[in-house]
Design a protein around this motif. Structure first.
Motif, short mmCIF file in Angstrom:
data_model
loop_
_atom_site.label_atom_id
_atom_site.label_comp_id
_atom_site.label_asym_id
_atom_site.label_seq_id
_atom_site.Cartn_x
_atom_site.Cartn_y
_atom_site.Cartn_z
N TYR A 89 -0.01 -6.09 -5.34
CA TYR A 89 -0.75 -6.37 -4.58
C TYR A 89 0.60 -6.45 -2.64
O TYR A 89 -0.45 -6.03 -2.24
N TYR A 90 2.03 -5.34 -2.82
CA TYR A 90 2.04 -4.81 -1.98
C TYR A 90 1.46 -3.85 -1.34
O TYR A 90 0.68 -3.53 -0.54
N ALA A 91 0.84 -2.99 -1.98
CA ALA A 91 0.30 -1.29 -1.94
C ALA A 91 -1.48 -2.11 -1.42
O ALA A 91 -1.45 -1.31 -0.23
N PHE A 92 -1.87 -2.80 -1.98
CA PHE A 92 -3.32 -3.50 -1.41
C PHE A 92 -3.12 -3.79 0.04
O PHE A 92 -3.76 -3.83 1.27
N GLN A 93 -2.41 -4.93 0.10
CA GLN A 93 -1.70 -5.07 1.67
C GLN A 93 -1.86 -4.70 2.09
O GLN A 93 -2.16 -4.56 2.86
N ASN A 94 -0.73 -3.42 2.29
CA ASN A 94 -0.29 -2.01 3.22
C ASN A 94 -2.01 -1.11 3.52
O ASN A 94 -1.43 -1.17 4.91
N VAL A 95 -2.72 -1.40 2.79
CA VAL A 95 -3.58 -0.49 3.26
C VAL A 95 -4.50 -1.53 3.17
O VAL A 95 -5.36 -0.74 5.16
N PHE A 96 -4.24 -2.25 3.39
CA PHE A 96 -5.81 -3.42 4.08
C PHE A 96 -5.30 -3.73 5.59
O PHE A 96 -6.13 -4.31 6.75
N HIS A 148 7.71 1.23 -6.35
CA HIS A 148 7.33 1.43 -7.59
C HIS A 148 8.88 1.22 -8.64
O HIS A 148 9.34 -0.75 -9.14
N GLU A 149 10.17 1.38 -8.04
CA GLU A 149 10.61 1.16 -8.81
C GLU A 149 11.79 0.08 -8.24
O GLU A 149 13.16 0.05 -8.73
N TYR A 150 12.00 -0.65 -7.12
CA TYR A 150 12.21 -1.79 -6.43
C TYR A 150 11.49 -3.52 -6.70
O TYR A 150 11.86 -3.71 -6.83
N LEU A 151 10.51 -3.01 -7.39
CA LEU A 151 9.11 -4.20 -7.79
C LEU A 151 8.49 -3.86 -9.25
O LEU A 151 8.26 -5.16 -9.29
#
Length: 214
Positions: free
Chosen positions: A21-28, A77-80
């Protein structure tokens, strides 16, 4: 007799939904200036992350956006994403019983490799089928049938485990015993639209069903 257990990955073997979710939210946000909710992102699931971006991003810089996705996925990744000892113990228990284990995921190989490395899960699996390996993503059973063919096992000798409607539908269409799981803090489906053969809410419950490690 069960000879193989195949698992979905996100929300099943690893609590990776937060990082997805985090990575996709940043991309969009970066490329489309769109703020997406986790439900909106989850509704896109099926294709690999590269497929999701190519199909849903309006910005023309899709390849740059894909690279940005992997950048955000890796850096947080290591944080989430927390490693779960119970999952690793389950894999060990299955292997000790000479049950083959595998992954059938919609993830692309690149993000799966990031997660497997981070969670010390490399080398555990007898077969891995990713979103890169299929033409038709879940709920199509193509990837599941590929895994069965590779392992040389019959449909009746396999259990497929997943946390989403797409997982359950793929399992049912492949004619394998399908288990819907809700054993991690975040999973995709609370109420399955198509009923799996079994729903389990803990790893111990799963072990008891298979009679391994108990």
């Amino acid at each position: 007799m069960i000879k193989a257990v195949l698992f979905d990955f996100d929300g099943t073997l690893a609590n990776t939904l937060p990082i997805c979710y985090y990575a996709f939210q940043n991309v969009f946000m970066k490329y489309d200036n769109r703020e997406l909710s986790t439900n909106e992102i989850s509704a896109m699931f099926g294709p690999s992350e590269t497929g999701i971006i190519r199909e849903n991003l309006t910005n023309a810089d899709k390849e740059m956006a894909i690279e940005y996705f992997y950048e955000k996925y890796a850096e947080q990744h290591e944080y989430l994403v927390e490693s779960y000892f119970e999952i690793l113990a389950l894999m060990k228990s299955l292997k000790e019983e000479d049950i083959k284990i595998g992954i059938f995921t919609g993830k692309a190989k690149r993000s799966l490799d990031i997660s497997l490395n981070a969670l010390d899960m490399n080398g555990l699996f007898d077969v891995i089928v990713t979103g890169d390996d299929v033409i038709n993503p879940k709920p199509d059973p193509e990837g599941l049938l590929k895994a069965l063919s590779f392992l040389k096992v019959k449909n009746s000798e396999v259990v497929f485990v997943g946390d989403s409607d797409a997982d359950v539908m793929a399992g049912v269409r492949a004619n394998v015993f399908t288990i819907g799981v809700q054993w991690l803090p975040e999973y995709q489906t609370s109420h399955f639209n198509e009923q799996p053969n079994l729903i389990v809410k803990s790893i111990n419950e799963f072990k008891s069903y298979l009679k391994v490690g108990v």
